[in-house]
Design a protein around this motif. Structure first.
Motif, PDB file in Angstrom:
ATOM      1  N   ILE A  71       0.730  -1.203   0.089  1.00  0.00           N
ATOM      2  CA  ILE A  71       0.137   0.003  -0.006  1.00  0.00           C
ATOM      3  C   ILE A  71       0.845   1.242  -0.081  1.00  0.00           C
ATOM      4  N   LYS A  72       0.606   2.363  -0.745  1.00  0.00           N
ATOM      5  CA  LYS A  72       1.112   3.462  -0.754  1.00  0.00           C
ATOM      6  C   LYS A  72       0.063   4.547  -0.739  1.00  0.00           C
ATOM      7  N   ALA A  73       0.781   5.883  -0.428  1.00  0.00           N
ATOM      8  CA  ALA A  73      -0.264   7.068  -0.302  1.00  0.00           C
ATOM      9  C   ALA A  73       0.516   8.144  -1.270  1.00  0.00           C
ATOM     10  N   MET A  74      -0.276   8.846  -1.992  1.00  0.00           N
ATOM     11  CA  MET A  74      -0.262   9.826  -2.886  1.00  0.00           C
ATOM     12  C   MET A  74      -1.035  10.873  -3.005  1.00  0.00           C
ATOM     13  N   ASN A  75      -0.901  11.848  -3.826  1.00  0.00           N
ATOM     14  CA  ASN A  75      -2.023  12.752  -4.058  1.00  0.00           C
ATOM     15  C   ASN A  75      -2.609  12.604  -5.559  1.00  0.00           C
ATOM     16  N   ASP A  76      -3.672  12.692  -5.603  1.00  0.00           N
ATOM     17  CA  ASP A  76      -4.362  12.481  -6.857  1.00  0.00           C
ATOM     18  C   ASP A  76      -4.181  13.719  -7.806  1.00  0.00           C
ATOM     19  N   PRO A  77      -3.382  13.761  -8.942  1.00  0.00           N
ATOM     20  CA  PRO A  77      -3.120  15.085  -9.648  1.00  0.00           C
ATOM     21  C   PRO A  77      -4.439  15.540 -10.244  1.00  0.00           C
ATOM     22  N   LYS A  78      -5.667  14.845 -10.439  1.00  0.00           N
ATOM     23  CA  LYS A  78      -6.873  15.545 -10.862  1.00  0.00           C
ATOM     24  C   LYS A  78      -7.824  16.207  -9.924  1.00  0.00           C
ATOM     25  N   THR A  79      -7.915  15.430  -8.743  1.00  0.00           N
ATOM     26  CA  THR A  79      -8.863  15.967  -7.644  1.00  0.00           C
ATOM     27  C   THR A  79      -7.935  16.418  -6.708  1.00  0.00           C
ATOM     28  N   GLY A  80      -6.661  16.479  -6.704  1.00  0.00           N
ATOM     29  CA  GLY A  80      -5.866  17.046  -5.639  1.00  0.00           C
ATOM     30  C   GLY A  80      -6.000  16.484  -4.086  1.00  0.00           C
ATOM     31  N   GLY A  81      -6.962  15.435  -4.050  1.00  0.00           N
ATOM     32  CA  GLY A  81      -7.187  14.574  -2.931  1.00  0.00           C
ATOM     33  C   GLY A  81      -6.353  13.604  -2.790  1.00  0.00           C
ATOM     34  N   ALA A  82      -6.486  13.024  -1.450  1.00  0.00           N
ATOM     35  CA  ALA A  82      -5.591  11.651  -1.229  1.00  0.00           C
ATOM     36  C   ALA A  82      -5.791  10.619  -2.085  1.00  0.00           C
ATOM     37  N   TRP A  83      -4.848  10.024  -2.241  1.00  0.00           N
ATOM     38  CA  TRP A  83      -4.806   8.787  -3.066  1.00  0.00           C
ATOM     39  C   TRP A  83      -4.106   7.596  -2.370  1.00  0.00           C
ATOM     40  N   MET A  84      -4.853   6.441  -2.030  1.00  0.00           N
ATOM     41  CA  MET A  84      -4.586   5.465  -1.541  1.00  0.00           C
ATOM     42  C   MET A  84      -4.547   4.319  -2.639  1.00  0.00           C
ATOM     43  N   GLN A  85      -3.385   3.543  -2.698  1.00  0.00           N
ATOM     44  CA  GLN A  85      -3.118   2.521  -3.679  1.00  0.00           C
ATOM     45  C   GLN A  85      -2.908   1.414  -3.105  1.00  0.00           C
ATOM     46  N   LEU A  86      -3.858   0.213  -3.368  1.00  0.00           N
ATOM     47  CA  LEU A  86      -3.364  -1.076  -2.594  1.00  0.00           C
ATOM     48  C   LEU A  86      -3.228  -2.148  -3.809  1.00  0.00           C
ATOM     49  N   GLN A  87      -2.323  -3.081  -3.597  1.00  0.00           N
ATOM     50  CA  GLN A  87      -2.102  -4.329  -4.503  1.00  0.00           C
ATOM     51  C   GLN A  87      -2.298  -5.525  -3.560  1.00  0.00           C
ATOM     52  N   LEU A  88      -2.933  -6.255  -3.929  1.00  0.00           N
ATOM     53  CA  LEU A  88      -3.168  -7.732  -3.503  1.00  0.00           C
ATOM     54  C   LEU A  88      -2.895  -8.892  -4.496  1.00  0.00           C
ATOM     55  N   PRO A  89      -2.388  -9.773  -4.012  1.00  0.00           N
ATOM     56  CA  PRO A  89      -2.426 -11.085  -4.906  1.00  0.00           C
ATOM     57  C   PRO A  89      -3.430 -11.954  -4.950  1.00  0.00           C
ATOM     58  N   GLU A  90      -3.249 -13.054  -5.695  1.00  0.00           N
ATOM     59  CA  GLU A  90      -4.223 -14.141  -5.718  1.00  0.00           C
ATOM     60  C   GLU A  90      -5.763 -13.545  -6.074  1.00  0.00           C
ATOM     61  N   VAL A  91      -5.840 -12.933  -7.402  1.00  0.00           N
ATOM     62  CA  VAL A  91      -7.318 -12.607  -7.600  1.00  0.00           C
ATOM     63  C   VAL A  91      -7.787 -13.281  -8.738  1.00  0.00           C
ATOM     64  N   MET A  92      -9.227 -13.498  -8.855  1.00  0.00           N
ATOM     65  CA  MET A  92      -9.737 -14.255 -10.036  1.00  0.00           C
ATOM     66  C   MET A  92     -10.683 -13.621 -10.441  1.00  0.00           C
ATOM     67  N   ALA A  93     -10.774 -13.608 -11.663  1.00  0.00           N
ATOM     68  CA  ALA A  93     -11.958 -12.794 -12.518  1.00  0.00           C
ATOM     69  C   ALA A  93     -12.755 -13.830 -12.708  1.00  0.00           C
ATOM     70  N   ASN A  94     -14.408 -13.189 -13.066  1.00  0.00           N
ATOM     71  CA  ASN A  94     -15.371 -13.835 -13.370  1.00  0.00           C
ATOM     72  C   ASN A  94     -16.149 -14.916 -12.687  1.00  0.00           C
ATOM     73  N   SER A  95     -15.316 -15.950 -12.001  1.00  0.00           N
ATOM     74  CA  SER A  95     -15.978 -16.995 -11.301  1.00  0.00           C
ATOM     75  C   SER A  95     -15.335 -17.379  -9.893  1.00  0.00           C
ATOM     76  N   ARG A  96     -16.013 -17.990  -9.065  1.00  0.00           N
ATOM     77  CA  ARG A  96     -15.092 -18.290  -7.966  1.00  0.00           C
ATOM     78  C   ARG A  96     -14.337 -19.745  -8.304  1.00  0.00           C
ATOM     79  N   SER A  97     -13.087 -19.620  -8.417  1.00  0.00           N
ATOM     80  CA  SER A  97     -12.369 -20.791  -8.737  1.00  0.00           C
ATOM     81  C   SER A  97     -12.156 -21.862  -7.697  1.00  0.00           C
ATOM     82  N   GLN A  98     -12.090 -23.142  -7.958  1.00  0.00           N
ATOM     83  CA  GLN A  98     -11.990 -24.134  -7.223  1.00  0.00           C
ATOM     84  C   GLN A  98     -10.438 -24.236  -6.678  1.00  0.00           C
ATOM     85  N   ASP A  99      -9.584 -23.522  -7.465  1.00  0.00           N
ATOM     86  CA  ASP A  99      -8.259 -23.207  -6.824  1.00  0.00           C
ATOM     87  C   ASP A  99      -8.157 -22.850  -5.688  1.00  0.00           C
TER      88      ASP A  99
END
Length: 445
Positions: free
Chosen positions: A415-443
């Motif tokens: 996670i890291k904190a920044m300022n958004d260049p468009k709104t000028g507000g606070a910008w929190m960016q999170l990155q998490l592993p193990e994401v699956m799209a479309n369906s709940r995988s049996q994996d």
């Protein structure tokens, strides 16, 4: 007569030859005389000049020797360890601090030996090789487990947390500064233990005080109940501070905390948190602007990750101007997973960006946003909200974002904190592993 003529001719011939030799000698003398006289004139001043140059070189050598000795004395006096190796990683020189830190008991000044024979630290050896290959200063921190030849001293030899800063030198040599960070680590651990013990001791009396305040709330009428309500808020704040501190201490003591992983749908998770905060959002007329793919599933600890988004969205709500929106942008990034038996394979990473329209963070505060007890404006109190609010100056106990970071790290994310260049507000960016799209995988089961 013939014989006399012969001897007379011979004498005339000898005379002519002698005369020619004399003339030749005189001629050569006239030619060589300027050269000889010029050589004498050049030779006489050259000797003193050579003597002066020799004396000058000798003085420079002495000055360099004195400077080298001065630098060695300074390094010996410095609180940091220093060592220098040649292009073959042979130890050329080190100061007394480096000898003490690395337990260099068998090395003597003037002795040239392979560093790895003297110090069994592959981390240090790798750092030196990396510095030489990249020709750039490098920094590395690791736990050093020293070896000791003297069995009697083994009980006193302890592992050390070291930080090394290396720099490339000419001719393939490398210099390394060593800092023993173990005393600082011990001091921080002792401080954390003290605060943890204090927090444990505070929980019981604070709970008792809260019970008394609850009793008074039901027995006092306005306007006296206003002071009791204020007291209840402060007691709750102290209880929350104590609980947060204990929680953070436990997380930092065990970064790989036990997580109860389940598969959750990302948008439903965020919607659930927003619904919990709905009384605050309605009061300020705020809305949630969600954008990203549908049906994203992620393997997380539900209670912990709920705590993360509750904290972040609550902060954004507190410091957003009325009639604005809080943006939640979700996307999938492609990474590399090295756990595959077949080698590298693509792995999905979930990126979530939370952006508000407040004043954002100040540049001075950005490096310290996730540190415990940090608030951007030290003059602000707990009892009043600022008129111009921003996420960088959170009113609270100063532990919320530190806990958020520990939870994200425990999930293998960042996670890291920044300022958004468009709104000028606070910008929190999170990155998490193990994401699956479309369906709940049996994996994930």
């Amino acid at each position: 007569m013939l014989l006399l003529g012969f001897f007379l001719g011979l004498a005339v011939g000898i005379g002519i030859w002698i005369w020619q030799q004399v003339q030749l000698k005189r001629y050569l003398g006239r030619i060589l005389q300027p050269l000889n006289s010029g050589a004498d004139k050049l030779t006489l001043p050259l000797i003193p000049r050579l003597q002066r140059e020799i004396a000058k070189v000798k003085q420079q050598r002495d000055n360099l020797q004195q400077s080298l000795q001065t630098y060695q004395d300074l390094l010996d006096f410095a609180p940091l360890g220093y060592l220098q190796v040649d292009e073959e990683n042979q130890l050329l020189w080190c100061n007394q601090q480096a000898q003490d830190i690395l337990y260099l008991q068998t090395w003597q000044a003037g002795q040239v030996r392979l560093l790895l024979e003297l110090v069994r630290s592959y981390e240090l050896d790798h750092l030196i090789e990396q510095t030489r290959d990249w020709q750039k200063p490098q920094t590395k921190e690791w736990v050093f487990h020293p070896s000791c030849d003297d069995a009697a001293q083994m009980p006193t030899v302890k592992s050390l947390l070291l930080r090394a800063s290396s720099l490339p030198l000419p001719n393939g040599q490398v210099g390394v500064f060593l800092e023993n960070r173990q005393p600082l680590l011990d001091m921080n651990q002792q401080r954390d233990r003290s605060f943890s013990d204090l927090a444990h001791e505070l929980r019981t009396p604070l709970t008792s005080i809260r019970l008394v305040v609850e009793t008074l709330q039901n027995r006092l009428d306005p306007p006296l109940d206003r002071w009791v309500n204020r007291l209840m808020q402060e007691v709750d704040r102290l209880i929350n501070l104590v609980q947060s501190w204990l929680e953070l201490t436990q997380m930092e003591a065990n970064p790989t905390m036990q997580l109860h992983l389940e598969v959750l749908e990302v948008r439903s998770l965020i919607a659930s948190v927003w619904e919990t905060l709905e009384p605050l959002t309605q009061k300020q007329h705020l809305c949630l602007d969600y954008s990203g793919p549908e049906n994203l599933w992620i393997k997380v600890d539900p209670a912990r990750i709920y705590q993360v988004f509750l904290n972040l969205l609550d902060n954004s709500i507190k410091y957003s101007p009325p009639h604005t929106s809080i943006q939640v942008q979700v996307k999938i990034l492609s990474g590399q997973d090295t756990d595959s038996r077949d080698g590298l394979r693509p792995a999905n990473i979930l990126e979530i960006n939370l952006i508000d329209s407040g004043l954002g963070f100040s540049e001075a505060d950005l490096p310290y946003i996730f540190e415990r007890f940090y608030r951007g404006d030290k003059a602000r109190t707990h009892s009043s909200l600022p008129e111009n609010k921003s996420l960088g100056t959170i009113v609270g106990n100063g532990l919320g974002l530190a806990i958020v970071r520990q939870i994200i790290v425990a999930h293998g994310g960042s996670i890291k904190a920044m300022n958004d260049p468009k709104t000028g507000g606070a910008w929190m960016q999170l990155q998490l592993p193990e994401v699956m799209a479309n369906s709940r995988s049996q994996d994930y089961s």
